[in-house]
Design an enzyme around this catalytic site. Structure first.
Site, PDB file in Angstrom:
ATOM      1  N   GLY A  12      57.142 143.898  18.183  1.00  0.00           N
ATOM      2  CA  GLY A  12      58.572 144.183  18.386  1.00  0.00           C
ATOM      3  C   GLY A  12      59.411 143.153  17.641  1.00  0.00           C
ATOM      4  NE  ARG A  73      54.249 147.345  19.121  1.00  0.00           N
ATOM      5  CZ  ARG A  73      55.556 147.334  19.364  1.00  0.00           C
ATOM      6  NH1 ARG A  73      56.324 148.306  18.938  1.00  0.00           N
ATOM      7  NH2 ARG A  73      56.094 146.350  20.068  1.00  0.00           N
ATOM      8  CG  ASP A 104      52.213 139.775  25.017  1.00  0.00           C
ATOM      9  OD1 ASP A 104      52.865 140.567  24.302  1.00  0.00           O
ATOM     10  OD2 ASP A 104      51.828 140.066  26.159  1.00  0.00           O
ATOM     11  CB  THR A 127      58.872 138.476  22.165  1.00  0.00           C
ATOM     12  OG1 THR A 127      59.232 139.318  23.269  1.00  0.00           O
ATOM     13  CG2 THR A 127      58.354 137.174  22.745  1.00  0.00           C
ATOM     14  CG  ASP A 129      60.155 141.371  26.306  1.00  0.00           C
ATOM     15  OD1 ASP A 129      61.283 141.882  26.479  1.00  0.00           O
ATOM     16  OD2 ASP A 129      59.181 142.003  25.857  1.00  0.00           O
ATOM     17  CG  ASP A 131      56.663 138.455  27.272  1.00  0.00           C
ATOM     18  OD1 ASP A 131      56.788 137.786  26.241  1.00  0.00           O
ATOM     19  OD2 ASP A 131      56.260 139.642  27.267  1.00  0.00           O
ATOM     20  NE  ARG A 173      57.792 149.669  28.040  1.00  0.00           N
ATOM     21  CZ  ARG A 173      57.720 149.482  26.732  1.00  0.00           C
ATOM     22  NH1 ARG A 173      56.835 148.646  26.242  1.00  0.00           N
ATOM     23  NH2 ARG A 173      58.501 150.119  25.919  1.00  0.00           N
TER      24      ARG A 173
HETATM   25  P1  ADP Z   1      54.102 142.297  20.350  1.00  0.00           P
HETATM   26  O1  ADP Z   1      53.570 141.284  19.387  1.00  0.00           O
HETATM   27  O2  ADP Z   1      55.580 142.452  20.238  1.00  0.00           O
HETATM   28  O3  ADP Z   1      53.626 142.019  21.768  1.00  0.00           O
HETATM   29  P2  ADP Z   1      52.195 144.532  20.156  1.00  0.00           P
HETATM   30  O4  ADP Z   1      51.654 144.293  21.509  1.00  0.00           O
HETATM   31  O5  ADP Z   1      52.478 145.925  19.737  1.00  0.00           O
HETATM   32  O6  ADP Z   1      53.560 143.738  19.899  1.00  0.00           O
HETATM   33  O7  ADP Z   1      51.173 143.890  19.090  1.00  0.00           O
HETATM   34  C1  ADP Z   1      51.398 143.969  17.705  1.00  0.00           C
HETATM   35  C2  ADP Z   1      50.092 144.201  16.981  1.00  0.00           C
HETATM   36  O8  ADP Z   1      49.175 143.130  17.245  1.00  0.00           O
HETATM   37  C3  ADP Z   1      49.329 145.447  17.404  1.00  0.00           C
HETATM   38  O9  ADP Z   1      49.788 146.600  16.766  1.00  0.00           O
HETATM   39  C4  ADP Z   1      47.906 145.111  16.983  1.00  0.00           C
HETATM   40  O10 ADP Z   1      47.711 145.349  15.599  1.00  0.00           O
HETATM   41  C5  ADP Z   1      47.840 143.604  17.227  1.00  0.00           C
HETATM   42  N1  ADP Z   1      47.164 143.346  18.519  1.00  0.00           N
HETATM   43  C6  ADP Z   1      47.696 143.436  19.760  1.00  0.00           C
HETATM   44  N2  ADP Z   1      46.780 143.160  20.710  1.00  0.00           N
HETATM   45  C7  ADP Z   1      45.629 142.890  20.050  1.00  0.00           C
HETATM   46  C8  ADP Z   1      44.293 142.526  20.458  1.00  0.00           C
HETATM   47  N3  ADP Z   1      43.962 142.395  21.757  1.00  0.00           N
HETATM   48  N4  ADP Z   1      43.357 142.341  19.486  1.00  0.00           N
HETATM   49  C9  ADP Z   1      43.693 142.463  18.180  1.00  0.00           C
HETATM   50  N5  ADP Z   1      44.914 142.788  17.748  1.00  0.00           N
HETATM   51  C10 ADP Z   1      45.867 143.002  18.645  1.00  0.00           C
END
Ligand code: ADP
Length: 321
Positions: A12, A73, A104, A127, A129, A131, A173
């Site tokens: 995000g 993503r 995260d 982020t 958030d 968080d 969330r």
């Molecule tokens: P944010 O960083 O805002 O929390 P996301 O949770 O969508 O956003 O994570 C962004 C990207 O990071 C995901 O699309 C994925 O490619 C990668 N990612 C998230 N979680 C994992 C994980 N457990 N293992 C490997 N890559 C991950």
């Protein structure tokens, strides 16, 4: 010392990501390292969408929201095969270290990459958030909370004019930080967050009392999306109290906008620290602030431990309502 590094924004978007990117690029060059920009997060890394950056590449971006590097993503990166491909694209350019600016999920991805491949990673928490465990600041959280306060101020004017109940649903969330901080600062009567149970019957009774005794001319309620739908909760409150209620969902407006001074300054500071550390051989660390002072949090802790809302703020929200 690392000679070539790369930077990406992922997940995000949040206001201040550009200020962080700018600081990373300019610090790397000042420290004598080459720096590549990765477009569109892990998705772009897998698509080999990288370009070498210079100080001019980050001109005129400190004031912009969003991220000029783009973000995305990627499901593919969540697989070991995907991460091997990502690593190959770094290796062929002799990139030895990576700065990941993201939430995260993005930091979890960075951890998986460095666990499986010989690449150093440092994280910057990008982020709205706020968080992430071990820190009380994330890049973008200040701008987003100020955007919410601005919305609260506007709702307050119209709610007061009509003696209504105004409900504002904000992002969050799993974490109610934004709702809590903006709710306190905006003077909300009630703040509903996913971390804390609430009794809607009790809230309705209290509001009815407040109106009956003319203690309040209007009531303002801030709800984190994870605590429930503002529209649905608004309907219930209106039904039970008989008081005119209006609910608004702030949505993606919270993510955008020119970053505040706080987000620009902190993103610059943290971007510089993270890059210097990475170049000097540090890995597996997320850089942020705690009680105003710089803090480096172990990457594994940052992505596995749960951040709690400050109980002092929770008490304050109730005491001052
Ligand atoms: P944010 O960083 O805002 O929390 P996301 O949770 O969508 O956003 O994570 C962004 C990207 O990071 C995901 O699309 C994925 O490619 C990668 N990612 C998230 N979680 C994992 C994980 N457990 N293992 C490997 N890559 C991950």
């Amino acid at each position: 010392m690392l000679k070539t590094i790369a930077v990406m924004t992922s997940g995000g978007d949040s206001p201040g990501m550009n200020a962080a990117t700018r600081a990373v690029v300019r610090t790397a060059i000042r420290e004598g390292a080459r720096i590549f920009g990765i477009c569109n997060g892990y998705k772009g890394l897998l698509a080999d969408d990288l370009f070498e950056m210079n100080t001019r590449s980050v001109s005129d971006i400190i004031q912009r929201g969003g991220t000029v590097l783009g973000t995305a993503r990627s499901k593919e990166f969540e697989t070991p095969e995907g991460r091997t491909m990502a690593y190959e694209n770094l290796k062929k350019r002799d990139i030895q270290g990576l700065v990941v600016i993201g939430g995260d999920g993005s930091l979890r991805g960075a951890q998986a990459l460095t666990e499986e491949h010989p690449i150093a990673v440092v994280g910057l928490p990008g982020t709205i958030d706020n968080d992430i465990y071990g820190m009380d600041y994330t890049i973008g959280s200040d701008t987003a909370s100020n955007t919410i306060i601005d919305a609260i101020n506007k709702l307050r004017d119209t709610a007061s004019a009509h003696q209504r109940i105004a409900i504002l649903e904000v992002m969050g969330r799993r974490c109610g930080w934004l709702a809590l901080i903006a709710g306190i600062s905006g003077g909300a009567e009630y703040i509903l967050v996913p971390e804390e149970k609430f009794d809607l019957d009790k809230i309705c009774d209290e509001i009815s009392e407040m109106y009956k005794e003319s203690r309040k001319r209007y009531v303002l309620i801030v709800i984190a999306e994870g605590a429930g739908s503002g529209i649905e909760i608004g309907k219930i409150i209106e039904e039970r109290t008989g008081i005119d209620t209006r609910a608004s969902v702030l949505g993606h407006i919270q993510r955008g906008g020119s970053p505040t001074m706080v987000d620009r300054l902190n993103a610059s500071l943290l971007g510089q620290q993270a890059t210097r550390a990475l170049i000097s051989g540090v890995s597996n660390v997320v850089f942020s602030l705690k009680r105003g002072a710089p803090v480096s949090v172990n990457l594994h802790d940052a992505v596995t431990k749960k951040k709690r809302l400050d109980p002092e703020y929770l008490r304050m929200a109730e005491a001052l309502a």
